[in-house]
Design a protein around this motif. Structure first.
Motif, PDB file in Angstrom:
ATOM      1  N   ALA A 205       0.838  -1.209   0.000  1.00 31.40           N
ATOM      2  CA  ALA A 205       0.000   0.000   0.000  1.00 31.40           C
ATOM      3  C   ALA A 205       0.872   1.259   0.000  1.00 31.40           C
ATOM      4  N   MET A 206       0.218   2.396  -0.296  1.00 29.04           N
ATOM      5  CA  MET A 206       0.910   3.688  -0.315  1.00 29.04           C
ATOM      6  C   MET A 206       0.938   4.276   1.095  1.00 29.04           C
ATOM      7  N   ARG A 207       1.843   3.772   1.891  1.00 26.30           N
ATOM      8  CA  ARG A 207       1.976   4.312   3.252  1.00 26.30           C
ATOM      9  C   ARG A 207       3.462   4.488   3.537  1.00 26.30           C
ATOM     10  N   ALA A 208       4.137   5.048   2.540  1.00 25.96           N
ATOM     11  CA  ALA A 208       5.582   5.270   2.614  1.00 25.96           C
ATOM     12  C   ALA A 208       5.883   6.614   1.961  1.00 25.96           C
ATOM     13  N   PHE A 209       7.031   7.160   2.244  1.00 26.75           N
ATOM     14  CA  PHE A 209       7.438   8.438   1.633  1.00 26.75           C
ATOM     15  C   PHE A 209       8.960   8.528   1.717  1.00 26.75           C
ATOM     16  N   SER A 210       9.504   9.495   0.985  1.00 27.47           N
ATOM     17  CA  SER A 210      10.951   9.714   0.979  1.00 27.47           C
ATOM     18  C   SER A 210      11.281  11.083   1.514  1.00 27.47           C
ATOM     19  N   VAL A 211      12.458  11.186   2.112  1.00 27.80           N
ATOM     20  CA  VAL A 211      13.045  12.506   2.317  1.00 27.80           C
ATOM     21  C   VAL A 211      14.341  12.549   1.516  1.00 27.80           C
ATOM     22  N   SER A 212      14.581  13.706   0.916  1.00 25.51           N
ATOM     23  CA  SER A 212      15.837  13.928   0.213  1.00 25.51           C
ATOM     24  C   SER A 212      16.536  15.082   0.904  1.00 25.51           C
ATOM     25  N   ILE A 213      17.724  14.818   1.409  1.00 27.50           N
ATOM     26  CA  ILE A 213      18.506  15.871   2.065  1.00 27.50           C
ATOM     27  C   ILE A 213      19.558  16.330   1.071  1.00 27.50           C
ATOM     28  N   MET A 214      19.502  17.599   0.710  1.00 26.80           N
ATOM     29  CA  MET A 214      20.382  18.121  -0.334  1.00 26.80           C
ATOM     30  C   MET A 214      21.733  18.483   0.271  1.00 26.80           C
ATOM     31  N   LEU A 215      22.762  17.786  -0.161  1.00 21.31           N
ATOM     32  CA  LEU A 215      24.104  18.059   0.358  1.00 21.31           C
ATOM     33  C   LEU A 215      24.808  19.127  -0.461  1.00 21.31           C
ATOM     34  N   THR A 216      24.324  19.357  -1.682  1.00 22.37           N
ATOM     35  CA  THR A 216      24.833  20.459  -2.510  1.00 22.37           C
ATOM     36  C   THR A 216      23.614  21.275  -2.937  1.00 22.37           C
ATOM     37  N   ASP A 217      23.854  22.485  -3.448  1.00 26.81           N
ATOM     38  CA  ASP A 217      22.747  23.256  -3.998  1.00 26.81           C
ATOM     39  C   ASP A 217      22.109  22.460  -5.140  1.00 26.81           C
TER      40      ASP A 217
ATOM     41  N   ASN B 137      22.522  14.233  -3.354  1.00 23.14           N
ATOM     42  CA  ASN B 137      21.361  14.198  -2.475  1.00 23.14           C
ATOM     43  C   ASN B 137      21.297  12.865  -1.748  1.00 23.14           C
ATOM     44  N   LEU B 138      21.016  12.934  -0.450  1.00 19.53           N
ATOM     45  CA  LEU B 138      20.741  11.725   0.339  1.00 19.53           C
ATOM     46  C   LEU B 138      19.249  11.429   0.287  1.00 19.53           C
ATOM     47  N   PHE B 139      18.872  10.170   0.205  1.00 15.13           N
ATOM     48  CA  PHE B 139      17.460   9.780   0.242  1.00 15.13           C
ATOM     49  C   PHE B 139      17.251   8.728   1.322  1.00 15.13           C
ATOM     50  N   PHE B 140      16.249   8.960   2.152  1.00 17.10           N
ATOM     51  CA  PHE B 140      15.809   7.935   3.094  1.00 17.10           C
ATOM     52  C   PHE B 140      14.340   7.657   2.793  1.00 17.10           C
TER      53      PHE B 140
END
Lengths: 307, 307
Positions: free
Chosen positions: A155-167, A262-265
């Motif tokens: 099911a759609m009960r997940a999401f991502s965060v992207s932490i930008m390490l560069t501009d 970019n980091l993704f979790f």
């Protein structure tokens, strides 16, 4: 288990309305206004999430991996099509104490509970290191379409965060998103080849939505007030991008003289654990998709530079 | 004739300081402030150059060419690498009375005199039709480097205008420029292959500056106040981009569901006519590089919809 989102079909299929809510929880790190915006668009940018001292520490860690010539041969590391540069490093949250601490940042776990309404675990983590000049883009896709087809996420009960390490700027291959597209599941055509991930992570061909659906979604079909079109967040290093598992996104090549890192979790509800893949012969490796979930507990200290 | 800008060399060569002025003339359509900005950056955007009625008329003309299935087989037409879509149409100013009138627009000829200080002719004209989803980008290059090497253009007394027929946005493969780079000539390495243009117009490999020079120029080496970096003009349909023959530029793929269509006219001083190529065995075809210049006279009426 019933498959509500059939995909990798042999004939064209219409889009399917999303079944799950976008926000499952209540108050927390994100304001009510931010949650509403995330619900409307399928993504949200928060500036100044990490201070420069922390992004630079992570960049130094990554430089060290780049300079280790054996590192690129690890299974968790995907090379660019030129085979000489690192494109992605998977399971990055297991690589060092610093990344391990960051993935448990109290603010991230707070917003994870707001979005999923549940305890979460790391379904996948990665660094996308789009190197200067040679970094290639990613074709249009919904992450959930892949996770459902190839990993068995029900099911759609997940999401991502992207932490930008560069501009992230218009000229270095930033993420492009289609606001409102998270409300529709676009089935894609074509049987998943065996070990598809070995090529799809370099250049995705299977799992790409058809042109007509992309046109409809960018025109804003039933997008509940999202401004239609394509949105390209242009954000400084240290920014956080939060995006729904089903929002359509893509990115261009990086022709600039600067890397875009970019980091993704990916956080998934502990009650949405993986089943057998819905449209692939066998599951992908554990470092691409966690099959033995462990609920995350917040890290003691927020500052990752202490880790 | 002496070659002041040797290129396509067999070993790395240092950058060469530009010999010619950037602005050769005086007052005209561009204000003093606009001229100064052009001189500083190597490019300038003017909004609302053409009204929507005119850009839409040109788009209809181009649609008609697209729908003519024999059109793509013309020598002046370059296909995308997929061979099914039009990438560029050269000598477009000879295709119809409307394009012929536009290339003689009084405002364009006025600013051409301001920049070159001379009568001008059309060295080259083209439409770059970067189709939705499949339109590929252009690698970094200086137009002058190619025109000098392959066409025998002796000096930097030429410039381009790009008339945007569709919106140019971060997500549809817009032009990216390096402000201040027009002050330096970057020799490139590698002998020009025979009939190089047959492949270079689809995917340029020869004539691409080295990474180190690109890094130096984006860092702003002796850029005379230009803000260093990479600039991506985000402009509405009908805008005019004027850019120096030697400013470095590139563009990304177009992953968006919309085409990105820009007209390009290259004006060259009548006293800067082509010689034998400086770094190629034989000249390119006349539709890529005019060898018999005819000075342009302004069209009677400005409005191209009347043509």
């Amino acid at each position: 288990m019933q498959d509500f989102y059939p995909t990798r079909t042999s004939s064209p299929q219409p889009m399917i309305k999303r079944r799950e809510p976008i926000i499952h929880g209540g108050a927390g790190f994100l304001s009510q206004q931010q949650l509403q915006r995330y619900e409307r668009d399928g993504f949200l940018v928060i500036e100044d999430f990490l201070p420069p001292s922390e992004t630079q520490q992570f960049l130094r860690d990554l430089d060290a991996y780049q300079q280790d010539s054996t590192f690129i041969q690890r299974p968790e590391v995907i090379a660019e099509p030129n085979e000489q540069s690192i494109r992605s490093i998977f399971a990055i949250h297991t690589l060092s104490e610093r990344f391990k601490t960051l993935v448990r940042d109290q603010r991230l776990l707070s917003l994870a509970r707001q979005i999923t309404g549940d305890d979460v675990y790391v379904h996948q983590s990665r660094l996308n290191d789009k190197p200067a000049f040679v970094g290639k883009g990613f074709n249009w896709h919904s992450d959930f379409e892949t996770w459902h087809a190839e990993d068995g996420m029900p099911a759609m009960r997940a999401f991502s965060v992207s932490i930008m390490l560069t501009d992230n700027q218009p000229h270095n291959g930033p993420l492009m998103l289609i606001p409102g597209s998270h409300r529709w599941f676009v089935p894609t055509m074509g049987k998943t080849p065996a070990n598809n991930w070995q090529t799809s992570l370099k250049n995705q061909q299977i799992g790409v939505p058809d042109a007509e659906s992309l046109r409809e979604l960018t025109a804003g079909v039933d997008s509940e007030q999202a401004v239609p079109g394509v949105h390209v967040p242009s954000s400084k290093a240290g920014s956080l991008l939060i995006f729904d598992c089903n929002v359509l996104h893509a990115s261009s090549d990086n022709l600039s003289p600067w890397p875009r890192r970019n980091l993704f979790f990916v956080y998934n509800s502990i009650h949405n654990r993986l089943q057998a893949p819905f449209a692939a012969d066998r599951p992908r490796p554990e470092y691409l998709a966690t099959r033995e979930p462990v609920a995350l507990r917040a890290a003691d200290a927020r500052s990752v530079t202490k880790a």
